[in-house]
Scaffold this motif. Structure first.
Motif, PDB file in Angstrom:
ATOM      1  N   LEU A 256     -17.437  23.716  15.575  1.00 24.13           N
ATOM      2  CA  LEU A 256     -16.765  24.962  15.242  1.00 24.13           C
ATOM      3  C   LEU A 256     -17.791  25.976  14.757  1.00 24.13           C
ATOM      4  N   ARG A 257     -17.658  27.199  15.205  1.00 25.91           N
ATOM      5  CA  ARG A 257     -18.534  28.267  14.723  1.00 25.91           C
ATOM      6  C   ARG A 257     -18.323  28.469  13.228  1.00 25.91           C
ATOM      7  N   ASN A 258     -19.410  28.723  12.519  1.00 28.00           N
ATOM      8  CA  ASN A 258     -19.307  29.083  11.110  1.00 28.00           C
ATOM      9  C   ASN A 258     -20.445  30.041  10.748  1.00 28.00           C
ATOM     10  N   ASP A 259     -20.580  30.382   9.488  1.00 28.78           N
ATOM     11  CA  ASP A 259     -21.599  31.339   9.074  1.00 28.78           C
ATOM     12  C   ASP A 259     -22.998  30.853   9.434  1.00 28.78           C
ATOM     13  N   PHE A 260     -23.220  29.546   9.289  1.00 23.84           N
ATOM     14  CA  PHE A 260     -24.553  29.014   9.582  1.00 23.84           C
ATOM     15  C   PHE A 260     -24.879  29.147  11.067  1.00 23.84           C
ATOM     16  N   SER A 261     -23.960  28.742  11.931  1.00 26.65           N
ATOM     17  CA  SER A 261     -24.238  28.836  13.370  1.00 26.65           C
ATOM     18  C   SER A 261     -24.339  30.289  13.816  1.00 26.65           C
ATOM     19  N   ASP A 262     -23.534  31.176  13.217  1.00 28.72           N
ATOM     20  CA  ASP A 262     -23.630  32.595  13.567  1.00 28.72           C
ATOM     21  C   ASP A 262     -25.003  33.158  13.219  1.00 28.72           C
ATOM     22  N   SER A 263     -25.603  32.625  12.160  1.00 27.79           N
ATOM     23  CA  SER A 263     -26.907  33.123  11.715  1.00 27.79           C
ATOM     24  C   SER A 263     -28.064  32.555  12.523  1.00 27.79           C
ATOM     25  N   ASP A 278     -40.327  24.908   4.291  1.00 25.01           N
ATOM     26  CA  ASP A 278     -39.868  24.350   3.015  1.00 25.01           C
ATOM     27  C   ASP A 278     -38.573  23.577   3.223  1.00 25.01           C
ATOM     28  N   ASP A 279     -38.014  23.059   2.121  1.00 26.87           N
ATOM     29  CA  ASP A 279     -36.834  22.201   2.211  1.00 26.87           C
ATOM     30  C   ASP A 279     -35.535  22.940   1.893  1.00 26.87           C
ATOM     31  N   VAL A 280     -35.586  24.255   1.719  1.00 28.25           N
ATOM     32  CA  VAL A 280     -34.416  24.976   1.245  1.00 28.25           C
ATOM     33  C   VAL A 280     -33.240  24.853   2.210  1.00 28.25           C
ATOM     34  N   LEU A 281     -33.470  25.126   3.492  1.00 22.83           N
ATOM     35  CA  LEU A 281     -32.373  25.079   4.460  1.00 22.83           C
ATOM     36  C   LEU A 281     -31.812  23.666   4.618  1.00 22.83           C
ATOM     37  N   THR A 282     -32.712  22.690   4.692  1.00 27.07           N
ATOM     38  CA  THR A 282     -32.263  21.310   4.848  1.00 27.07           C
ATOM     39  C   THR A 282     -31.452  20.874   3.643  1.00 27.07           C
ATOM     40  N   ASN A 283     -31.936  21.193   2.453  1.00 22.72           N
ATOM     41  CA  ASN A 283     -31.191  20.832   1.249  1.00 22.72           C
ATOM     42  C   ASN A 283     -29.828  21.528   1.204  1.00 22.72           C
ATOM     43  N   SER A 284     -29.795  22.779   1.638  1.00 16.15           N
ATOM     44  CA  SER A 284     -28.543  23.534   1.549  1.00 16.15           C
ATOM     45  C   SER A 284     -27.493  22.978   2.503  1.00 16.15           C
ATOM     46  N   ILE A 285     -27.903  22.600   3.712  1.00 13.62           N
ATOM     47  CA  ILE A 285     -26.909  22.078   4.647  1.00 13.62           C
ATOM     48  C   ILE A 285     -26.482  20.666   4.260  1.00 13.62           C
ATOM     49  N   ASN A 286     -27.399  19.875   3.703  1.00 18.44           N
ATOM     50  CA  ASN A 286     -27.019  18.545   3.237  1.00 18.44           C
ATOM     51  C   ASN A 286     -26.051  18.632   2.064  1.00 18.44           C
ATOM     52  N   GLN A 287     -26.295  19.579   1.163  1.00 18.14           N
ATOM     53  CA  GLN A 287     -25.380  19.783   0.033  1.00 18.14           C
ATOM     54  C   GLN A 287     -24.027  20.293   0.518  1.00 18.14           C
ATOM     55  N   ALA A 288     -24.066  21.159   1.526  1.00 13.86           N
ATOM     56  CA  ALA A 288     -22.812  21.685   2.078  1.00 13.86           C
ATOM     57  C   ALA A 288     -21.982  20.570   2.686  1.00 13.86           C
ATOM     58  N   ARG A 289     -22.628  19.648   3.346  1.00 14.72           N
ATOM     59  CA  ARG A 289     -21.896  18.521   3.924  1.00 14.72           C
ATOM     60  C   ARG A 289     -21.288  17.664   2.821  1.00 14.72           C
ATOM     61  N   ALA A 290     -22.036  17.453   1.748  1.00 13.95           N
ATOM     62  CA  ALA A 290     -21.548  16.609   0.658  1.00 13.95           C
ATOM     63  C   ALA A 290     -20.312  17.207  -0.008  1.00 13.95           C
ATOM     64  N   ARG A 291     -20.270  18.530  -0.137  1.00 12.38           N
ATOM     65  CA  ARG A 291     -19.126  19.163  -0.797  1.00 12.38           C
ATOM     66  C   ARG A 291     -18.129  19.777   0.195  1.00 12.38           C
ATOM     67  N   ALA A 292     -18.328  19.490   1.484  1.00 11.99           N
ATOM     68  CA  ALA A 292     -17.441  19.979   2.549  1.00 11.99           C
ATOM     69  C   ALA A 292     -17.332  21.499   2.538  1.00 11.99           C
ATOM     70  N   ASP A 293     -18.479  22.160   2.406  1.00  4.87           N
ATOM     71  CA  ASP A 293     -18.532  23.619   2.536  1.00  4.87           C
ATOM     72  C   ASP A 293     -18.651  23.933   4.017  1.00  4.87           C
ATOM     73  N   LEU A 294     -17.532  24.240   4.644  1.00  7.48           N
ATOM     74  CA  LEU A 294     -17.498  24.364   6.097  1.00  7.48           C
ATOM     75  C   LEU A 294     -18.025  25.696   6.592  1.00  7.48           C
ATOM     76  N   SER A 295     -18.432  26.578   5.705  1.00 11.58           N
ATOM     77  CA  SER A 295     -19.120  27.789   6.130  1.00 11.58           C
ATOM     78  C   SER A 295     -20.559  27.482   6.525  1.00 11.58           C
ATOM     79  N   VAL A 296     -21.053  26.333   6.095  1.00  6.99           N
ATOM     80  CA  VAL A 296     -22.430  25.925   6.374  1.00  6.99           C
ATOM     81  C   VAL A 296     -22.477  24.591   7.112  1.00  6.99           C
TER      82      VAL A 296
END
Length: 338
Positions: A256-263, A278-296
């Motif tokens: 599904l398209r979301n903010d991350f894929s649009d970017s 750096d690890d910022v993007l990887t950490n952010s998407i892994n954290q998003a998966r853990a908390r089910a933030d579907l915008s990322v």
């Protein structure tokens, strides 16, 4: 192994051959979706008369496999499992662990299936392979593959983005007498009727089962699938790049398209540079998966998300899909000769 019966007219009786070998009453397989198709979904599909498939991801543990495979077998009905060839190239242990639980069918896809296919045959199970283009179809026609799964680019999750379901299915049916299963974009009785009428042995359905009550998917993911339209997906490697997952580059994923894929979906080179720096993007998407933030976080789903709803059980989905027979009968009455 559950050998495919011999037939003097294999091309016209391939449905019966696969059904006899695997024992299902409804020609519906749930796709072996890692992260969604756990033991409960597998068992529920088989118990409802379909053929349940357990999805084995790249990072699954022995304990997870033993637990979920045990649940999958609990219906007392035949069941199967799907694994990724590129993962098994490094380690056959996950396959060995699955085989210890007695699946009747194992699908080995996304890479060269040879060593894994040989191991499955030694266990007495049938071997299937998902194909997404003509070259993969040619490989699946070799003797070590029993069942061909034609996965069109409409399908959710990982696969090729080269050919849609119906052209690929028609090509396969013209090339082989092996049972051919159709996958990609199927979610209704009419869709199942279309591929069964064309000559498929069964329908392989992922997205609709990912939203069922037995699916391992997060409730938010199920609701997102149920609320999506048929044009709300994107095919991209962006999520894999950001998570540093080693999927071969030829296999992107439909989600599904979301903010991350649009970017990022249209600028994979810049995304790769950002991930390497750096690890910022990887950490952010892994954290998003853990908390089910579907915008990322990725929600892997096919174009049939627009034809799916959340909150149904696997048995209810199969009962609905079983209406393909009425669709075929109506078509026969409408177009049958006088």
């Amino acid at each position: 192994m559950p050998e495919l019966p011999e037939s003097n007219s294999a091309k016209t009786k391939s449905v019966d051959k696969l059904q006899q070998a695997l024992g299902y009453t409804e020609p519906i397989f749930n796709a072996s979706m890692a992260g969604a198709a756990g033991g409960a979904l597998t068992a529920a599909v088989s118990a409802a008369g379909g053929f349940g498939m357990l999805g084995i991801g790249g990072g699954t543990t022995k304990d997870w496999i033993d637990t979920e495979a045990g649940i999958a077998a609990s219906s007392g009905r035949p069941w199967g499992a799907g694994l990724m060839a590129w993962v098994l190239d490094k380690n056959l242990k996950p396959l060995e662990q699955v085989l210890a639980h007695g699946p009747s069918f194992v699908c080995i896809s996304f890479g060269e299936p040879g060593p894994a296919a040989a191991l499955v045959h030694e266990s007495g199970a049938l071997v299937g392979m998902q194909v997404g283009n003509a070259a993969e179809l040619s490989r699946a026609l070799e003797d070590d593959i029993d069942v061909v799964i034609c996965r069109g680019n409409e399908g959710g999750g990982h696969g090729r983005n080269e050919v849609s379901t119906l052209p690929l299915l028609q090509l396969a049916l013209s090339k082989t007498e092996k049972p051919v299963v159709a996958a990609g974009g199927l979610a209704t009785a009419a869709g199942v009727a279309a591929v069964m009428g064309a000559g498929a042995s069964a329908a392989w359905i992922g997205t609709r089962f990912a939203a069922t009550t037995e699916s391992l998917s997060h409730p938010g993911i199920k609701e997102a699938i149920g609320g999506a339209g048929i044009d709300d997906t994107v095919y991209t490697r962006a999520f894999d790049i950001a998570q540093r997952i080693d999927w071969p580059v030829e296999f992107g994923g439909r989600a599904l398209r979301n903010d991350f894929s649009d970017s990022w979906a249209q600028d994979l080179e810049a995304l790769g540079d950002a991930v390497r720096s750096d690890d910022v993007l990887t950490n952010s998407i892994n954290q998003a998966r853990a908390r089910a933030d579907l915008s990322v976080a990725p929600v892997y789903a096919g174009q049939s998300a627009g034809l799916s709803s959340a909150g149904l059980s696997a048995a209810e989905v199969i009962a609905d899909l079983a209406g393909f027979r009425a669709v075929l009968q109506q078509a026969a009455r409408r177009w049958g000769s006088a």
